[in-house]
Design an enzyme around this catalytic site. Structure first.
Site, PDB file in Angstrom:
ATOM      1  N   GLU A 257       0.838  -1.207   0.000  1.00  0.00           N
ATOM      2  CA  GLU A 257       0.000   0.000   0.000  1.00  0.00           C
ATOM      3  C   GLU A 257       0.872   1.256   0.000  1.00  0.00           C
ATOM      4  O   GLU A 257       0.616   2.210  -0.745  1.00  0.00           O
ATOM      5  CB  GLU A 257      -0.905  -0.014   1.227  1.00  0.00           C
ATOM      6  CG  GLU A 257      -1.717   1.256   1.432  1.00  0.00           C
ATOM      7  CD  GLU A 257      -2.150   1.426   2.872  1.00  0.00           C
ATOM      8  OE1 GLU A 257      -2.405   2.573   3.266  1.00  0.00           O
ATOM      9  OE2 GLU A 257      -2.215   0.417   3.592  1.00  0.00           O
TER      10      GLU A 257
ATOM     11  N   ASP B 158       0.830   3.852  -3.248  1.00  0.00           N
ATOM     12  CA  ASP B 158       0.431   5.249  -3.103  1.00  0.00           C
ATOM     13  C   ASP B 158       1.388   6.157  -3.869  1.00  0.00           C
ATOM     14  O   ASP B 158       0.971   7.125  -4.520  1.00  0.00           O
ATOM     15  CB  ASP B 158       0.406   5.614  -1.622  1.00  0.00           C
ATOM     16  CG  ASP B 158       0.065   7.069  -1.380  1.00  0.00           C
ATOM     17  OD1 ASP B 158      -1.023   7.497  -1.774  1.00  0.00           O
ATOM     18  OD2 ASP B 158       0.901   7.782  -0.797  1.00  0.00           O
TER      19      ASP B 158
ATOM     20  N   ASP C 116      -7.025   1.173   0.304  1.00  0.00           N
ATOM     21  CA  ASP C 116      -5.698   0.657   0.632  1.00  0.00           C
ATOM     22  C   ASP C 116      -5.331  -0.519  -0.265  1.00  0.00           C
ATOM     23  O   ASP C 116      -4.203  -0.626  -0.760  1.00  0.00           O
ATOM     24  CB  ASP C 116      -5.646   0.211   2.093  1.00  0.00           C
ATOM     25  CG  ASP C 116      -5.714   1.371   3.073  1.00  0.00           C
ATOM     26  OD1 ASP C 116      -5.538   2.533   2.642  1.00  0.00           O
ATOM     27  OD2 ASP C 116      -5.953   1.118   4.267  1.00  0.00           O
TER      28      ASP C 116
ATOM     29  N   GLU D 159      -4.348   0.498  -3.806  1.00  0.00           N
ATOM     30  CA  GLU D 159      -2.955   0.968  -3.856  1.00  0.00           C
ATOM     31  C   GLU D 159      -1.984  -0.208  -3.817  1.00  0.00           C
ATOM     32  O   GLU D 159      -0.955  -0.198  -4.505  1.00  0.00           O
ATOM     33  CB  GLU D 159      -2.691   1.920  -2.688  1.00  0.00           C
ATOM     34  CG  GLU D 159      -3.417   3.250  -2.818  1.00  0.00           C
ATOM     35  CD  GLU D 159      -3.267   4.131  -1.595  1.00  0.00           C
ATOM     36  OE1 GLU D 159      -3.544   5.339  -1.709  1.00  0.00           O
ATOM     37  OE2 GLU D 159      -2.882   3.617  -0.523  1.00  0.00           O
TER      38      GLU D 159
END
Length: 229
Positions: free
Chosen positions: A45, A49, A118, A121
């Site tokens: 995650e 991102d 989450d 990502e």
């Protein structure tokens, strides 16, 4: 390792066949399902991102050569925020393949925006590690689709915009009232009304107070701006 039929179908939905399927399995494993032999998706995650951020920054920069930093920043924030990631996750039915512990599953984890965002990502990071930045970038641009070109409207915070509209007309700030709270504790549904000093109002329903307030403000602002035309 071999992926389940459900994960193979998910590969088809995102348009990427993994050379290292263990990366996808890790990307869909929530911390509630982690064990000494099964890692969760939190590190992925973190990486995803950043891959998403660079992809969106580049796409926005290329899409509007005249935009200032002050114009690009809110567009960028709208494209990478958790709610947008969760919307994309729902479109590819990521929730259906998440590996969740029993308590998280019982509390509606497959529908939670934060959890879906989450995991989305993490999937981006898994594609990046499996096939490189260009492949991950292409997948993100495909899944985010027309959002990049319509983000100007979505980048505005509706509550702030409605308050500014009211202040410009010498009205008091809009007032928000919770009309109803329904559903179980793990999946509540809120109905919120926003009302202007001049009497106009709109209602909206969503899974959180914040989302319901934003939706109500957006609806009322759109009506008031239309009346101004």
């Amino acid at each position: 390792m071999k992926l389940s039929a459900e994960l193979k179908a998910f590969e088809a939905r995102i348009g990427h066949r993994f050379k290292r399927p263990e990366l996808l399995l890790r990307a869909v494993t929530h911390s509630s399902m982690a064990s000494p032999t099964r890692k969760d998706n939190q590190r992925l995650e973190f990486l995803g991102d950043r891959v998403l951020g660079l992809t969106m920054a580049g796409a926005l920069f290329a899409a509007d050569s005249e935009a200032t930093e002050g114009q690009l920043a809110p567009r960028f924030n709208a494209l990478v925020r958790k709610e947008t990631c969760a919307d994309v996750a729902r479109e590819v039915d990521l929730g259906a393949v998440l590996k969740l512990g029993r308590s998280e599953m019982m509390s509606g984890g497959r529908r939670k925006a934060a959890l879906l965002g989450d995991a989305m990502e993490a999937v981006i990071a898994a594609v990046y590690l499996d096939a490189g930045f260009e492949t991950a970038q292409a997948m993100v641009l495909k899944l985010w689709g027309n959002r990049i070109h319509t983000v100007e409207t979505d980048s505005r915070d509706a509550k702030t915009a409605l308050q500014e509209w009211a202040q410009a007309r010498k009205q008091q700030p809009p007032r928000y009232t919770q009309l109803k709270r329904e559903g179980p504790d793990h999946a509540p549904v809120f109905t919120i009304e926003v009302k202007l000093e001049s009497g106009e109002s709109e209602k909206a329903t969503a899974g959180s107070k914040r989302q319901a307030e934003q939706a109500a403000a957006k609806a009322l602002l759109a009506r008031m701006e239309k009346d101004d035309e």
